[in-house]
Scaffold this active site. Structure first.
Site, PDB file in Angstrom:
ATOM      1  N   TYR A 163       0.753  -1.217   0.014  1.00 45.18           N
ATOM      2  CA  TYR A 163       0.154   0.004  -0.057  1.00 45.18           C
ATOM      3  C   TYR A 163       0.902   1.386   0.044  1.00 45.18           C
ATOM      4  O   TYR A 163       0.646   2.098  -0.825  1.00 45.18           O
ATOM      5  CB  TYR A 163      -1.006  -0.073   1.176  1.00 45.18           C
ATOM      6  CG  TYR A 163      -2.011   1.096   1.064  1.00 45.18           C
ATOM      7  CD1 TYR A 163      -3.229   0.966   0.288  1.00 45.18           C
ATOM      8  CD2 TYR A 163      -1.874   2.154   1.922  1.00 45.18           C
ATOM      9  CE1 TYR A 163      -4.124   1.764   0.444  1.00 45.18           C
ATOM     10  CE2 TYR A 163      -2.922   3.188   1.975  1.00 45.18           C
ATOM     11  CZ  TYR A 163      -4.090   3.045   1.105  1.00 45.18           C
ATOM     12  OH  TYR A 163      -5.096   4.058   1.188  1.00 45.18           O
TER      13      TYR A 163
ATOM     14  N   LYS B  98       0.866   3.927  -2.839  1.00 45.78           N
ATOM     15  CA  LYS B  98       0.419   5.372  -2.438  1.00 45.78           C
ATOM     16  C   LYS B  98       1.724   6.471  -2.743  1.00 45.78           C
ATOM     17  O   LYS B  98       1.261   7.645  -3.196  1.00 45.78           O
ATOM     18  CB  LYS B  98      -0.294   5.373  -1.314  1.00 45.78           C
ATOM     19  CG  LYS B  98      -1.473   4.746  -1.131  1.00 45.78           C
ATOM     20  CD  LYS B  98      -2.707   5.300  -2.335  1.00 45.78           C
ATOM     21  CE  LYS B  98      -4.022   4.556  -2.201  1.00 45.78           C
ATOM     22  NZ  LYS B  98      -4.916   5.266  -3.067  1.00 45.78           N
TER      23      LYS B  98
END
Length: 231
Positions: A143, A147
């Site tokens: 993640y 991101k």
């Protein structure tokens, strides 16, 4: 003077739930026409196409079809995202890859396919990163990688498209959505966690989308005042 919303068309990825659904509701309330790419149907009456954003070529094709159906696009909001927290050694490779694909590669694919329409209308892209795109934590390698990638992608895109398409990077903190529902309890916000209402974050998206041609809101950090992951 902000843009008028009459006849404006906005494509929202992940528009069936969470922040995406809040953006869809806000666009419709303002008088615009939202369109959705998602694996599940959005609110009744919202035009959409079923799409797995991990399949980037399918995401590109679906974006072009939506643009044709809408008669053009004036905005794109890449709100789709997912995560399965865990240690790198414990998250299987297919899941790790899917997290990166949906959050980063799917974002780029949709924006790439929408660019001809956005350049024609001098429209606006709002990409959705995360506070974990600027501050890394453990058990979130996929993640955070994705991101952080969205942050870099968007900053580069803003430089590339300056004067032709508005580009805004949104960095939201935790929100009261179903995002946390399917994870292990140790990775869920505690009962005392202070989270933002996605409708409030959607207002920031609307602000970015409403800027007149020639004015761009480059970056927005939006979170609850006592957000623990930022700064």
């Amino acid at each position: 003077m902000t843009r008028q919303w009459k006849d404006r068309t906005v494509l929202v990825t992940g528009g069936s739930s969470g922040l995406g659904a809040a953006v869809v509701a806000a666009v419709a309330k303002a008088g615009g026409r939202p369109y959705v790419l998602d694996r599940r149907a959005p609110a009744a009456g919202v035009p959409w196409m079923e799409c797995d954003l991990a399949d980037t070529r399918a995401a590109e094709a679906a974006t072009r079809q939506i643009a044709a159906r809408a008669g053009g696009l004036t905005g794109v909001v890449t709100a789709a995202g997912m995560d399965v927290p865990g240690r790198l050694a414990d998250v299987n490779g297919a899941t790790w890859d899917r997290i990166v694909a949906i959050n980063l590669l799917g974002t780029a694919a949709v924006v790439r396919a929408a660019l001809p329409e956005l350049e024609r209308t001098h429209g606006t892209v709002v990409t959705v990163a995360s506070t974990l795109g600027v501050k890394a934590v453990g058990d979130a390698t996929a993640y955070c990688a994705a991101k952080f990638g969205v942050v870099g992608f968007t900053r580069s895109l803003a430089a590339e498209l300056a004067g032709r398409v508005g580009v805004t990077l949104l960095i939201p903190g935790g929100m009261r959505t179903a995002f946390f529902d399917d994870r292990d309890d140790k990775y869920k916000p505690g009962p005392d966690a202070i989270l933002n209402d996605p409708a409030d974050t959607a207002e920031a998206v609307m602000f970015a989308l409403s800027q007149p041609p020639g004015c761009a809101v480059r970056e927005l950090v939006v979170c609850a005042e006592q957000e623990s992951s930022y700064p």
